[in-house]
Design a protein around this motif. Structure first.
Motif, PDB file in Angstrom:
ATOM      1  N   ALA A 106     -13.064 120.919  38.573  1.00  0.00           N
ATOM      2  CA  ALA A 106     -12.478 119.581  38.644  1.00  0.00           C
ATOM      3  C   ALA A 106     -11.027 119.746  39.059  1.00  0.00           C
ATOM      4  N   PHE A 107     -10.618 118.997  40.064  1.00  0.00           N
ATOM      5  CA  PHE A 107      -9.217 119.044  40.462  1.00  0.00           C
ATOM      6  C   PHE A 107      -8.755 117.633  40.826  1.00  0.00           C
ATOM      7  N   GLY A 108      -7.454 117.432  40.706  1.00  0.00           N
ATOM      8  CA  GLY A 108      -6.899 116.110  41.006  1.00  0.00           C
ATOM      9  C   GLY A 108      -5.517 116.245  41.598  1.00  0.00           C
ATOM     10  N   PHE A 109      -5.166 115.289  42.422  1.00  0.00           N
ATOM     11  CA  PHE A 109      -3.856 115.309  43.078  1.00  0.00           C
ATOM     12  C   PHE A 109      -3.443 113.874  43.371  1.00  0.00           C
ATOM     13  N   GLU A 110      -2.177 113.682  43.603  1.00  0.00           N
ATOM     14  CA  GLU A 110      -1.689 112.374  44.026  1.00  0.00           C
ATOM     15  C   GLU A 110      -0.398 112.546  44.810  1.00  0.00           C
ATOM     16  N   GLN A 111      -0.341 111.886  45.937  1.00  0.00           N
ATOM     17  CA  GLN A 111       0.859 111.815  46.760  1.00  0.00           C
ATOM     18  C   GLN A 111       1.310 110.359  46.703  1.00  0.00           C
ATOM     19  N   MET A 112       2.285 110.086  45.852  1.00  0.00           N
ATOM     20  CA  MET A 112       2.662 108.704  45.538  1.00  0.00           C
ATOM     21  C   MET A 112       3.900 108.265  46.309  1.00  0.00           C
ATOM     22  N   ASN A 113       4.063 106.974  46.392  1.00  0.00           N
ATOM     23  CA  ASN A 113       5.259 106.371  46.967  1.00  0.00           C
ATOM     24  C   ASN A 113       6.208 105.954  45.849  1.00  0.00           C
ATOM     25  N   PRO A 114       7.500 105.845  46.138  1.00  0.00           N
ATOM     26  CA  PRO A 114       8.426 105.357  45.120  1.00  0.00           C
ATOM     27  C   PRO A 114       8.094 103.922  44.717  1.00  0.00           C
ATOM     28  N   GLY A 115       8.562 103.535  43.532  1.00  0.00           N
ATOM     29  CA  GLY A 115       8.410 102.145  43.098  1.00  0.00           C
ATOM     30  C   GLY A 115       7.147 101.882  42.317  1.00  0.00           C
ATOM     31  N   ALA A 116       6.947 100.597  42.019  1.00  0.00           N
ATOM     32  CA  ALA A 116       5.827 100.180  41.184  1.00  0.00           C
ATOM     33  C   ALA A 116       4.491 100.370  41.904  1.00  0.00           C
ATOM     34  N   LEU A 117       3.432 100.561  41.113  1.00  0.00           N
ATOM     35  CA  LEU A 117       2.088 100.683  41.667  1.00  0.00           C
ATOM     36  C   LEU A 117       1.686  99.389  42.362  1.00  0.00           C
ATOM     37  N   LYS A 118       0.995  99.534  43.476  1.00  0.00           N
ATOM     38  CA  LYS A 118       0.460  98.352  44.146  1.00  0.00           C
ATOM     39  C   LYS A 118      -0.784  98.733  44.920  1.00  0.00           C
ATOM     40  N   SER A 119      -1.620  97.746  45.156  1.00  0.00           N
ATOM     41  CA  SER A 119      -2.877  97.988  45.856  1.00  0.00           C
ATOM     42  C   SER A 119      -2.627  98.241  47.337  1.00  0.00           C
ATOM     43  N   ALA A 120      -3.490  99.054  47.932  1.00  0.00           N
ATOM     44  CA  ALA A 120      -3.436  99.281  49.371  1.00  0.00           C
ATOM     45  C   ALA A 120      -4.153  98.185  50.136  1.00  0.00           C
ATOM     46  N   TRP A 121      -4.841  97.302  49.404  1.00  0.00           N
ATOM     47  CA  TRP A 121      -5.666  96.278  50.045  1.00  0.00           C
ATOM     48  C   TRP A 121      -5.056  94.897  49.813  1.00  0.00           C
ATOM     49  N   MET A 141       5.564  85.585  33.518  1.00  0.00           N
ATOM     50  CA  MET A 141       6.567  86.456  34.138  1.00  0.00           C
ATOM     51  C   MET A 141       6.050  87.080  35.441  1.00  0.00           C
ATOM     52  N   PRO A 142       5.627  86.271  36.402  1.00  0.00           N
ATOM     53  CA  PRO A 142       4.988  86.793  37.616  1.00  0.00           C
ATOM     54  C   PRO A 142       5.906  87.634  38.493  1.00  0.00           C
ATOM     55  N   ASP A 143       7.216  87.575  38.273  1.00  0.00           N
ATOM     56  CA  ASP A 143       8.133  88.345  39.112  1.00  0.00           C
ATOM     57  C   ASP A 143       8.185  89.818  38.728  1.00  0.00           C
ATOM     58  N   LEU A 144       7.680  90.156  37.554  1.00  0.00           N
ATOM     59  CA  LEU A 144       7.674  91.548  37.121  1.00  0.00           C
ATOM     60  C   LEU A 144       6.455  92.279  37.695  1.00  0.00           C
ATOM     61  N   PRO A 145       6.570  93.579  37.934  1.00  0.00           N
ATOM     62  CA  PRO A 145       5.390  94.347  38.367  1.00  0.00           C
ATOM     63  C   PRO A 145       4.251  94.235  37.355  1.00  0.00           C
ATOM     64  N   THR A 146       3.030  94.286  37.853  1.00  0.00           N
ATOM     65  CA  THR A 146       1.861  94.057  37.006  1.00  0.00           C
ATOM     66  C   THR A 146       1.785  95.038  35.835  1.00  0.00           C
ATOM     67  N   ALA A 147       2.004  96.310  36.083  1.00  0.00           N
ATOM     68  CA  ALA A 147       1.886  97.300  35.003  1.00  0.00           C
ATOM     69  C   ALA A 147       2.873  97.015  33.880  1.00  0.00           C
ATOM     70  N   ILE A 148       4.069  96.577  34.236  1.00  0.00           N
ATOM     71  CA  ILE A 148       5.057  96.225  33.207  1.00  0.00           C
ATOM     72  C   ILE A 148       4.579  95.027  32.405  1.00  0.00           C
ATOM     73  N   ASP A 294       0.736 108.089  27.780  1.00  0.00           N
ATOM     74  CA  ASP A 294       1.976 107.351  27.517  1.00  0.00           C
ATOM     75  C   ASP A 294       2.613 106.859  28.813  1.00  0.00           C
ATOM     76  N   CYS A 295       1.864 106.096  29.594  1.00  0.00           N
ATOM     77  CA  CYS A 295       2.420 105.543  30.834  1.00  0.00           C
ATOM     78  C   CYS A 295       3.647 104.683  30.543  1.00  0.00           C
ATOM     79  N   PHE A 296       3.658 104.061  29.389  1.00  0.00           N
ATOM     80  CA  PHE A 296       4.816 103.364  28.831  1.00  0.00           C
ATOM     81  C   PHE A 296       4.946 103.828  27.387  1.00  0.00           C
ATOM     82  N   ALA A 297       6.170 103.859  26.887  1.00  0.00           N
ATOM     83  CA  ALA A 297       6.364 104.250  25.492  1.00  0.00           C
ATOM     84  C   ALA A 297       5.540 103.361  24.564  1.00  0.00           C
ATOM     85  N   GLN A 298       5.401 102.096  24.965  1.00  0.00           N
ATOM     86  CA  GLN A 298       4.619 101.156  24.162  1.00  0.00           C
ATOM     87  C   GLN A 298       3.170 101.612  24.042  1.00  0.00           C
ATOM     88  N   ASN A 299       2.620 102.161  25.122  1.00  0.00           N
ATOM     89  CA  ASN A 299       1.215 102.550  25.065  1.00  0.00           C
ATOM     90  C   ASN A 299       1.010 103.794  24.214  1.00  0.00           C
TER      91      ASN A 299
END
Length: 394
Positions: A106-121, A141-148, A294-299
């Motif tokens: 099993a292996f995993g990788f990610e090449q991410m972009n800066p900033g908040a997560l967003k869909s490619a679609w 609070m729709p102006d905040l990123p979804t994950a937040i 712990d994607c967020f300290a809250q979680n």
């Protein structure tokens, strides 16, 4: 047939900020080669493979694997949001446990972009549409990123229901930084105090500062799992047993309870933990070390309760008692966790496996939890999937 499954080898490259990393296929290759070297196996010994990534075209796993070798083996590409890496591991373990194969990668990788997560679609409704509608209803609070909105919204719900204080979440983040200072593979190794976490820019006034959220990260990790018979035949180590594992998805309560704590996967966590603990014949008090999501300290605090380390509402007391770090009841995220080690989505679950394997081997160096015999891994993806794995020193 139900074979015992052992972790024979693990690999992980240093996690990095977007733009400072190698391309995804090179990162994946490096992690695989490390796992092979760690196990003492040749690539020709691998009978099946599972590749985890979220942001990438179909068959990216093949591109990475082919850099190591082309032997015609089955390879399945896996995408389960942030639980992708551990979902790939779940499938590899299942293949060995069932007797379908004796050795799986099993292996995993990610090449991410800066900033908040967003869909490619942008031409279709998101897969998490139902959760988003409920988040709009409960949080706004729709102006905040979804994950937040979702994870900080769950933290806010905990604050409202149980009186949890903002500095409790800050303590969790500060603890993560102290742990990561001893991890040469972490993206952030600087120590921050509780006061510095609280003084960071507010992303949601009174609820979340910037340092309480994990950073976008690039990286890769890998694990090779084998049957007992295969390990004996090839002279492999069998000191880390995968004693229990469960992959769960959302329950009706995720939405019907109209509670952000449930929206972000609390009940998936509770169910997966119960199944994995039962398989391994353990309870929360038996656990020594934990790598959790712990994607967020809250979680992280919510996950203490979901894993049964304390009762619902008891997370703050657990933090204040120091039961989440060295010298306490459990050591949570000795690697620094997603908050400091980083969170390359497809690699995260396998990086957790890497850390816990070294903890049970006694080779975690400055991060070592003394006498660790039982380890638990928790990896969560909204939409949803949750994997809880119990490892046991054999």
């Amino acid at each position: 047939m139900s074979n015992k499954v052992f972790v024979a080898g693990v690999g992980m490259i240093q996690f990095k900020k977007p733009g400072t990393n190698e391309p995804y296929d090179i990162m994946g290759e490096q992690a695989i080669r490390q796992a092979l070297a760690d196990s003492g196996l040749d690539f020709s010994d691998i009978q099946q493979a599972y590749a985890g990534y979220v942001y990438g075209d179909s068959t990216c796993g093949q591109k990475a694997l082919y850099r190591v070798g082309m032997t015609g083996i089955p390879l399945v590409n896996v995408n389960n949001n942030c639980a992708t890496g551990s979902s790939a591991l779940f499938l590899a373990r299942q293949a060995v446990q069932s007797g379908a194969v004796d050795c799986a990668l099993a292996f995993g990788f990610e090449q991410m972009n800066p900033g908040a997560l967003k869909s490619a679609w942008t031409d279709r409704a998101p897969a998490t549409e139902r959760a988003l509608k409920l988040t709009n209803e409960l949080v706004g609070m729709p102006d905040l990123p979804t994950a937040i909105r979702q994870f900080a919204g769950a933290g806010y719900a905990h604050m409202q229901k149980y009186g949890t204080k903002l500095d409790t979440f800050a303590k969790i983040r500060a603890k993560a930084s102290r742990h990561a200072a001893n991890n040469p593979l972490a993206v952030f190794r600087n120590i921050v105090s509780t006061e510095e976490v609280l003084a960071a820019p507010m992303l949601w006034e009174g609820v979340l500062t910037r340092l309480m959220a994990c950073p976008p990260t690039c990286g890769a990790a890998a694990a090779i799992v084998v049957s007992e018979a295969f390990a004996k035949k090839h002279g492999l180590r069998t000191d880390v047993l995968m004693a229990g594992q469960a992959l769960t998805t959302d329950l009706p309560s995720t939405y019907d309870a109209k509670d952000m704590i449930r929206v972000v996967g609390f009940d998936m966590t509770r169910m997966a933990a119960d199944i994995a603990y039962n398989q391994a014949g353990i309870g929360p008090k038996d656990i020594d070390v934990i790598e959790l999501h712990d994607c967020f300290a809250q979680n992280e605090l919510l996950t203490y309760e979901g894993l049964g380390l304390c009762a619902e509402g008891g997370g703050e007391q657990l933090v204040n008692d120091g039961d989440n770090t060295y010298g306490g009841e459990w050591v949570t995220n000795p690697s620094g966790g997603l908050l400091s080690k980083g969170h390359p989505l497809g690699a995260t679950g396998l990086a957790q496996c890497y850390e816990l394997t070294h903890q049970l081997r006694g080779t975690a160096e400055q991060r070592q939890v003394q006498g660790a015999r039982i380890a638990v891994q928790h990896n969560l993806g909204l939409g949803g999937a949750c994997v809880v794995t119990v490892y046991q020193k054999n």
